[in-house]
Motif scaffolding. Structure first.
Motif, PDB file in Angstrom:
ATOM      1  N   ALA A  86       0.819   6.189  -2.653  1.00  0.00           N
ATOM      2  CA  ALA A  86       0.004   6.382  -1.012  1.00  0.00           C
ATOM      3  C   ALA A  86       0.737   5.452  -0.053  1.00  0.00           C
ATOM      4  CB  ALA A  86      -1.708   6.203  -1.203  1.00  0.00           C
ATOM      5  N   MET A  87       0.763   5.897   1.099  1.00  0.00           N
ATOM      6  CA  MET A  87       1.158   5.023   2.172  1.00  0.00           C
ATOM      7  C   MET A  87       0.359   5.292   3.402  1.00  0.00           C
ATOM      8  SD  MET A  87       4.935   4.622   3.833  1.00  0.00           S
ATOM      9  CE  MET A  87       5.266   3.443   5.029  1.00  0.00           C
ATOM     10  N   GLN A  98       8.089  14.122  -1.807  1.00  0.00           N
ATOM     11  CA  GLN A  98       8.365  13.384  -3.016  1.00  0.00           C
ATOM     12  C   GLN A  98       7.048  13.121  -3.739  1.00  0.00           C
ATOM     13  OE1 GLN A  98      11.646  10.370  -2.447  1.00  0.00           O
ATOM     14  NE2 GLN A  98       9.906   8.979  -3.418  1.00  0.00           N
ATOM     15  N   GLY A  99       5.648  13.736  -3.106  1.00  0.00           N
ATOM     16  CA  GLY A  99       4.482  13.460  -3.637  1.00  0.00           C
ATOM     17  C   GLY A  99       3.581  12.548  -3.366  1.00  0.00           C
ATOM     18  N   VAL A 100       4.025  11.841  -2.528  1.00  0.00           N
ATOM     19  CA  VAL A 100       3.295  10.410  -1.972  1.00  0.00           C
ATOM     20  C   VAL A 100       2.421  10.853  -0.862  1.00  0.00           C
ATOM     21  CG1 VAL A 100       3.434   8.279  -0.694  1.00  0.00           C
ATOM     22  CG2 VAL A 100       5.236   8.901  -2.372  1.00  0.00           C
ATOM     23  N   ILE A 111      -6.586   5.863  -6.692  1.00  0.00           N
ATOM     24  CA  ILE A 111      -5.409   5.331  -6.464  1.00  0.00           C
ATOM     25  C   ILE A 111      -5.666   3.760  -6.390  1.00  0.00           C
ATOM     26  CG2 ILE A 111      -3.458   4.911  -4.921  1.00  0.00           C
ATOM     27  CD1 ILE A 111      -3.726   7.842  -3.824  1.00  0.00           C
ATOM     28  N   SER A 112      -4.894   3.148  -7.372  1.00  0.00           N
ATOM     29  CA  SER A 112      -4.968   1.491  -7.200  1.00  0.00           C
ATOM     30  C   SER A 112      -4.090   1.016  -5.805  1.00  0.00           C
ATOM     31  CB  SER A 112      -4.115   1.227  -8.610  1.00  0.00           C
ATOM     32  OG  SER A 112      -3.968  -0.311  -8.381  1.00  0.00           O
ATOM     33  N   PRO A 113      -4.958  -0.219  -5.562  1.00  0.00           N
ATOM     34  CA  PRO A 113      -4.228  -0.723  -4.528  1.00  0.00           C
ATOM     35  C   PRO A 113      -2.486  -1.323  -4.666  1.00  0.00           C
ATOM     36  CG  PRO A 113      -6.532  -1.607  -4.785  1.00  0.00           C
ATOM     37  CD  PRO A 113      -6.155  -0.684  -5.945  1.00  0.00           C
ATOM     38  N   ASN A 114      -2.456  -1.682  -5.829  1.00  0.00           N
ATOM     39  CA  ASN A 114      -0.986  -1.881  -6.317  1.00  0.00           C
ATOM     40  C   ASN A 114      -0.186  -0.554  -5.975  1.00  0.00           C
ATOM     41  OD1 ASN A 114      -1.790  -4.312  -6.865  1.00  0.00           O
ATOM     42  ND2 ASN A 114      -2.289  -3.783  -9.163  1.00  0.00           N
ATOM     43  N   GLU A 115      -0.564   0.510  -5.796  1.00  0.00           N
ATOM     44  CA  GLU A 115       0.047   1.842  -5.802  1.00  0.00           C
ATOM     45  C   GLU A 115       0.391   2.141  -4.404  1.00  0.00           C
ATOM     46  OE1 GLU A 115      -0.574   4.308  -9.806  1.00  0.00           O
ATOM     47  OE2 GLU A 115      -2.414   3.996  -8.380  1.00  0.00           O
ATOM     48  N   VAL A 116      -0.040   1.162  -3.629  1.00  0.00           N
ATOM     49  CA  VAL A 116      -0.177   1.583  -2.088  1.00  0.00           C
ATOM     50  C   VAL A 116       0.997   0.686  -1.104  1.00  0.00           C
ATOM     51  CG1 VAL A 116      -1.508   1.474  -0.005  1.00  0.00           C
ATOM     52  CG2 VAL A 116      -2.552   2.280  -2.232  1.00  0.00           C
ATOM     53  N   VAL A 117       1.476   1.344  -0.216  1.00  0.00           N
ATOM     54  CA  VAL A 117       2.150   0.656   0.932  1.00  0.00           C
ATOM     55  C   VAL A 117       1.421   0.925   2.036  1.00  0.00           C
ATOM     56  CG1 VAL A 117       4.321   0.740   2.173  1.00  0.00           C
ATOM     57  CG2 VAL A 117       4.544   1.125  -0.370  1.00  0.00           C
ATOM     58  N   LEU A 165      -2.395  -5.246   5.269  1.00  0.00           N
ATOM     59  CA  LEU A 165      -1.134  -5.959   4.685  1.00  0.00           C
ATOM     60  C   LEU A 165      -1.105  -6.606   3.755  1.00  0.00           C
ATOM     61  CD1 LEU A 165       0.995  -6.146   8.214  1.00  0.00           C
ATOM     62  CD2 LEU A 165       0.882  -4.129   6.732  1.00  0.00           C
ATOM     63  N   ARG A 166      -2.427  -7.554   3.733  1.00  0.00           N
ATOM     64  CA  ARG A 166      -2.622  -8.674   2.778  1.00  0.00           C
ATOM     65  C   ARG A 166      -2.911  -7.893   1.467  1.00  0.00           C
ATOM     66  NH1 ARG A 166      -5.782 -12.513   6.411  1.00  0.00           N
ATOM     67  NH2 ARG A 166      -4.099 -14.097   7.053  1.00  0.00           N
ATOM     68  N   HIS A 167      -3.773  -6.904   1.426  1.00  0.00           N
ATOM     69  CA  HIS A 167      -4.355  -6.459   0.290  1.00  0.00           C
ATOM     70  C   HIS A 167      -3.832  -5.430  -0.648  1.00  0.00           C
ATOM     71  CE1 HIS A 167      -7.761  -8.646   1.986  1.00  0.00           C
ATOM     72  NE2 HIS A 167      -7.950  -9.175   1.021  1.00  0.00           N
ATOM     73  N   VAL A 168      -2.770  -4.498   0.078  1.00  0.00           N
ATOM     74  CA  VAL A 168      -2.318  -3.358  -0.467  1.00  0.00           C
ATOM     75  C   VAL A 168      -1.128  -4.139  -1.568  1.00  0.00           C
ATOM     76  CG1 VAL A 168      -2.649  -1.755   1.114  1.00  0.00           C
ATOM     77  CG2 VAL A 168      -0.745  -2.887   1.291  1.00  0.00           C
ATOM     78  N   GLY A 169      -0.540  -3.205  -2.285  1.00  0.00           N
ATOM     79  CA  GLY A 169       0.541  -3.596  -3.083  1.00  0.00           C
ATOM     80  C   GLY A 169       1.567  -4.062  -2.317  1.00  0.00           C
ATOM     81  N   THR A 170       2.055  -3.489  -1.570  1.00  0.00           N
ATOM     82  CA  THR A 170       3.150  -3.667  -0.522  1.00  0.00           C
ATOM     83  C   THR A 170       2.871  -3.625   0.953  1.00  0.00           C
ATOM     84  OG1 THR A 170       4.692  -2.884  -2.194  1.00  0.00           O
ATOM     85  CG2 THR A 170       5.540  -3.392  -0.069  1.00  0.00           C
TER      86      THR A 170
END
Length: 265
Positions: free
Chosen positions: A5-6, A35-37, A198-204, A216-221
């Motif tokens: 996810a973005m 691409q499925g995001v 969806i996990s926060p680590n999988e998020v931009v 910006l601080r808490h997502v994966g990227t």
């Protein structure tokens, strides 16, 4: 980078100063979707001036509006979640009414403002709905407030700090905004991530303003725009180009599109 996810800010990020989405940004976002995001808009704007861009891109995901105070369903536009803020109104108006500041009150039923402006005229043009009320807000009959916006023209952290116990405060160079306590784009993102599993680590997340710092601080990227302040850049993992130079597309093309991915993370 495993990204599912973005979340994209609008003003100063996806949009140029002309309030348009460049063809390059549009193409990059659509390539990411193909691409499925899952791509979401996360904005300080209210729904009526968010949905035209949401439709232009062809998104089917919920919209995070008013800095997380409202989440809207993509199909119906109805609110899936709202967080109202309650201030000591008498004190708020005492502080703001006598100054030459514009005050904009976003409610569940529309916008109320002290005076009109170029920005509000733009909202009316794009959203096709004028403010419910323009004038002395002490005389206005509003309820279910989602966001107060005070346009002072200069930073006023000494004034905004007076509301720290009642509200979530966002300081801008030209004023401040007040939301319900603990409300932010990030709080709304957390709700949607639970719903979509969806996990926060999988998020931009990508943005440029003080209202983007938490996400910006808490997502994966977290990605800061080139036009962001140093405070915003410090909260991010990556920096990309200026919003006038397709910074959103630059990051997507370089790091997220499988066909063009040339740098491993």
């Amino acid at each position: 980078m495993n990204v599912r996810a973005m979340f994209i800010d609008m003003d100063g990020t996806l949009l140029k100063s002309s309030n348009t989405i460049s063809s390059r940004n549009m193409e990059a976002v659509n390539s990411l979707i193909n691409q499925g995001v899952k791509v979401f808009l996360a904005t300080g704007r209210h729904y009526e001036v968010t949905v035209p861009y949401h439709k232009e891109i062809g998104l089917r995901t919920p919209m995070i509006c008013l800095n997380g105070a409202a989440i809207h369903n993509a199909e119906t536009g109805k609110t899936m979640q709202i967080k109202t803020v309650r201030l000591n109104e008498e004190r708020f108006h005492q502080l703001t009414a006598e100054n030459a500041w514009n005050v904009i009150i976003h409610t569940a039923n529309g916008v109320y403002c002290k005076e009109t402006s170029e920005e509000i005229d733009y909202w009316t043009k794009v959203g096709q709905i004028p403010p419910h009320y323009i004038g002395d807000l002490r005389q206005a009959n509003y309820q279910d407030v989602l966001k107060y916006s005070v346009r002072t023209g200069t930073p006023c952290p000494n004034i905004s700090a007076l509301f720290n116990k009642e509200a979530e405060v966002i300081n801008w160079n030209d004023g401040f905004e007040l939301l319900a306590p603990n409300v932010s784009k990030w709080s709304a993102i957390k709700s949607l991530l639970r719903e979509f599993r969806i996990s926060p680590n999988e998020v931009v997340a990508i943005g440029d303003g003080p209202n983007d710092i938490e996400m910006l601080r808490h997502v994966g990227t977290g990605v800061a725009m080139g036009n962001a302040s140093q405070e915003v850049k410090a909260a991010a993992d990556f920096m990309t180009g200026h919003h006038e130079n397709d910074g959103v597309a630059q990051f997507i093309e370089r790091y997220l599109l499988k066909s063009k991915q040339s740098y491993a993370i």
